[in-house]
Design an enzyme around this catalytic site. Structure first.
Site, short mmCIF file in Angstrom:
data_model
loop_
_atom_site.label_atom_id
_atom_site.label_comp_id
_atom_site.label_asym_id
_atom_site.label_seq_id
_atom_site.Cartn_x
_atom_site.Cartn_y
_atom_site.Cartn_z
CG PHE A 1 -5.61 31.43 43.61
CD1 PHE A 1 -5.76 31.42 44.99
CD2 PHE A 1 -4.61 30.68 43.05
CE1 PHE A 1 -4.91 30.67 45.79
CE2 PHE A 1 -3.76 29.92 43.83
CZ PHE A 1 -3.91 29.91 45.21
CD GLU A 2 -5.38 31.72 38.78
OE1 GLU A 2 -6.48 32.31 38.75
OE2 GLU A 2 -5.20 30.61 39.33
CB ILE B 1 -19.57 36.58 44.31
CG1 ILE B 1 -19.46 37.94 43.61
CG2 ILE B 1 -20.97 36.40 44.91
CD1 ILE B 1 -20.39 38.13 42.45
CB THR C 1 -17.40 26.09 48.52
OG1 THR C 1 -16.88 27.17 47.76
CG2 THR C 1 -18.24 25.21 47.63
CG HIS D 1 -13.44 27.05 46.66
ND1 HIS D 1 -14.08 25.89 46.97
CD2 HIS D 1 -12.32 26.70 45.97
CE1 HIS D 1 -13.38 24.88 46.49
NE2 HIS D 1 -12.32 25.33 45.89
N1 RBF Z 1 -12.13 33.59 41.01
C1 RBF Z 1 -12.60 34.83 41.19
O1 RBF Z 1 -11.97 35.81 40.73
N2 RBF Z 1 -13.77 35.06 41.88
C2 RBF Z 1 -14.49 34.05 42.43
O2 RBF Z 1 -15.55 34.33 43.02
C3 RBF Z 1 -14.01 32.71 42.27
N3 RBF Z 1 -14.71 31.68 42.80
C4 RBF Z 1 -14.21 30.44 42.68
C5 RBF Z 1 -14.89 29.35 43.29
C6 RBF Z 1 -14.37 28.07 43.18
C7 RBF Z 1 -15.12 26.93 43.83
C8 RBF Z 1 -13.15 27.85 42.46
C9 RBF Z 1 -12.55 26.46 42.34
C10 RBF Z 1 -12.49 28.90 41.87
C11 RBF Z 1 -13.00 30.19 41.95
N4 RBF Z 1 -12.34 31.27 41.33
C12 RBF Z 1 -12.81 32.53 41.53
C13 RBF Z 1 -11.16 31.04 40.44
C14 RBF Z 1 -9.83 31.16 41.15
O3 RBF Z 1 -9.53 32.52 41.36
C15 RBF Z 1 -8.72 30.52 40.28
O4 RBF Z 1 -8.72 31.11 39.00
C16 RBF Z 1 -8.87 29.02 40.13
O5 RBF Z 1 -9.05 28.41 41.38
C17 RBF Z 1 -7.61 28.42 39.45
O6 RBF Z 1 -6.44 28.66 40.24
#
Ligand code: RBF
Length: 154
Positions: free
Chosen positions: A59-60, A84, A88, A90
């Site tokens: 997300f960042e 992955i 949820t 998400h």
């Molecule tokens: N970041 C990833 O790069 N890959 C993921 O599979 C991933 N799964 C997440 C699942 C949940 C429930 C949450 C809350 C965050 C996840 N994140 C994942 C982190 C996301 O990219 C980010 O760093 C955080 O949400 C903070 O903004």
């Protein structure tokens, strides 16, 4: 007059490349980062012209990529992450935010921002795709060279 043809080149000499890699699912993301750095070096990108940044998750990636792309010494940015599918929703949000944001970072900055985010149903699928990371370096170097050639076209 003959057509002016832009030949894609895989020569990283003199290019500045930034790599931003998420730490989430780091077992895979770390390997993808390693493969990317090795390939950049093989393409002639000098170590001192490479910037590496880690983020918490995928997300960042977009905002970080955008800031890096705005630097005068950066010709292309490679974004690495592994998303992955979990239980949820998400997954959808993070995968879409990363894809849309990375595309926008490229459009807004006018520089190539390479999408190296694996989005898979499970860990096995992601592991299988880790070697694809060597393509990200190729695409970054090729795009930086192509855009430079277009700019320099007379
Ligand atoms: N970041 C990833 O790069 N890959 C993921 O599979 C991933 N799964 C997440 C699942 C949940 C429930 C949450 C809350 C965050 C996840 N994140 C994942 C982190 C996301 O990219 C980010 O760093 C955080 O949400 C903070 O903004």
């Amino acid at each position: 007059m003959a057509p002016r043809i832009i030949d894609p080149k895989l020569d990283g000499t003199g290019l500045g490349i930034a790599v931003v890699a998420a730490r989430f699912n780091s077992y895979m993301a770390d390997q993808m980062l390693e493969i990317t750095l090795e390939r950049l070096s093989a393409l002639g990108v000098a170590d001192e012209n490479v910037i590496v940044v880690r983020t918490a998750g995928s997300f960042e990636l977009p905002l970080t990529a955008r800031r890096l792309a705005e630097r005068g010494d950066v010709d292309a940015v490679i974004c690495i992450g592994v998303v992955i599918r979990g239980d949820t929703d998400h997954y959808e949000h993070i995968a879409r935010a990363a894809a849309d944001g990375i595309a926008r970072a490229g459009d807004d900055s006018g520089k190539p921002v390479i999408f190296g985010v694996l989005t898979t149903d499970n860990t096995d699928q992601a592991v299988t795709r880790i070697p694809q990371a060597s393509d990200y370096a190729d695409t970054a170097v090729e795009m930086a060279g192509t855009l430079r050639q277009i700019h320099d076209l007379r």
